[in-house]
Design an enzyme around this catalytic site. Sequence first.
Site, PDB file in Angstrom:
ATOM      1  N   ASP A  11       0.801  -1.241   0.000  1.00 48.60           N
ATOM      2  CA  ASP A  11       0.000   0.000   0.000  1.00 48.60           C
ATOM      3  C   ASP A  11       0.831   1.287   0.000  1.00 48.60           C
ATOM      4  O   ASP A  11       0.526   2.221   0.748  1.00 48.60           O
ATOM      5  CB  ASP A  11      -0.971   0.007   1.192  1.00 48.60           C
ATOM      6  N   LYS A 109      -6.914  -5.023  -3.195  1.00 48.05           N
ATOM      7  CA  LYS A 109      -7.697  -5.590  -2.083  1.00 48.05           C
ATOM      8  C   LYS A 109      -8.610  -4.530  -1.501  1.00 48.05           C
ATOM      9  O   LYS A 109      -8.325  -3.329  -1.590  1.00 48.05           O
ATOM     10  CB  LYS A 109      -6.746  -6.111  -0.996  1.00 48.05           C
ATOM     11  N   CYS A 154      -1.937  -2.884   7.546  1.00 50.30           N
ATOM     12  CA  CYS A 154      -1.845  -3.781   6.395  1.00 50.30           C
ATOM     13  C   CYS A 154      -0.547  -4.582   6.355  1.00 50.30           C
ATOM     14  O   CYS A 154      -0.556  -5.750   5.934  1.00 50.30           O
ATOM     15  CB  CYS A 154      -2.069  -2.999   5.105  1.00 50.30           C
TER      16      CYS A 154
HETATM   17  C1  VGL Z   1      -4.668   0.596   5.640  1.00 51.93           C
HETATM   18  C2  VGL Z   1      -6.256   1.483   7.034  1.00 51.93           C
HETATM   19  C3  VGL Z   1      -7.216   1.353   6.061  1.00 51.93           C
HETATM   20  C4  VGL Z   1      -3.235   0.203   5.445  1.00 51.93           C
HETATM   21  C5  VGL Z   1      -5.624   0.446   4.663  1.00 51.93           C
HETATM   22  O1  VGL Z   1      -2.789   0.133   4.291  1.00 51.93           O
HETATM   23  O2  VGL Z   1      -2.553  -0.051   6.463  1.00 51.93           O
HETATM   24  N1  VGL Z   1      -4.993   1.101   6.825  1.00 51.93           N
HETATM   25  N2  VGL Z   1      -6.885   0.835   4.866  1.00 51.93           N
END
Ligand code: VGL
Length: 206
Positions: A11, A109, A154
């Site tokens: 991410d 995802k 994540c």
């Molecule tokens: C994430 C919160 C919501 C992350 C993704 O990538 O850690 N955190 N969506």
Amino acid sequence: MKNNAALLMIDIQTDFCPGGALAVNEGDAVVPLANKLQQHFEITVPTQDWHPSDHSSFADNHEGGEPFSLIDMPYGPQVLWPRHCVIGSNGAEFHTDLETDSSDMIIRKGFRSAIDSYSAFFENDKTTQTGLTGYLREREANAVYLVGLALDFCVCYSAVDAAKQGFEATVITDACRAIDLDGSLDNAMTEMKNAGVNFASSGDFL
Ligand code: VGL
Ligand code: ZN
């Protein structure tokens, strides 16, 4: 490092970097390290948090929903987040400096409205699979290393699932940054240690 190791770059997206909708402190600091590290891996897989506009993890999709509060979902407690990584938006793009031209595959995802997905392997219901396990097994990956955002969400969920799926899992901690919401970083470190996740530094590779 073992040969045929996979680097998961979790991410590393505009919305998780300074100025983004769910900015992680110093999130952009992981980009140069991720770029250098990937040259040392046989398999590189970046992930993208990838939410439809009506996603159930967005606070503004719940009447009176406060960002960073907890709600109960059918699969357990869920943090409500500020709207982030909306499919097709600039915030959902990889950080512009992240090298992805040589990536083997990209995992998206969190695209089902009713389920959030922190892990690159399983959605938060812990049963819906992304297909990454099958991909890595077919590529005969023998170890999984992780970098990216956020360490306490994540990255942690992905590392724990990698270990549970039978991969040797190692988090390269200086190439990660955390949100650190109400002790979430301490909890995540404990959870990863309990799951048998290893920890390394980028200096071990570079
Ligand atoms: C994430 C919160 C919501 C992350 C993704 O990538 O850690 N955190 N969506
Ligand atoms: Zn998300």
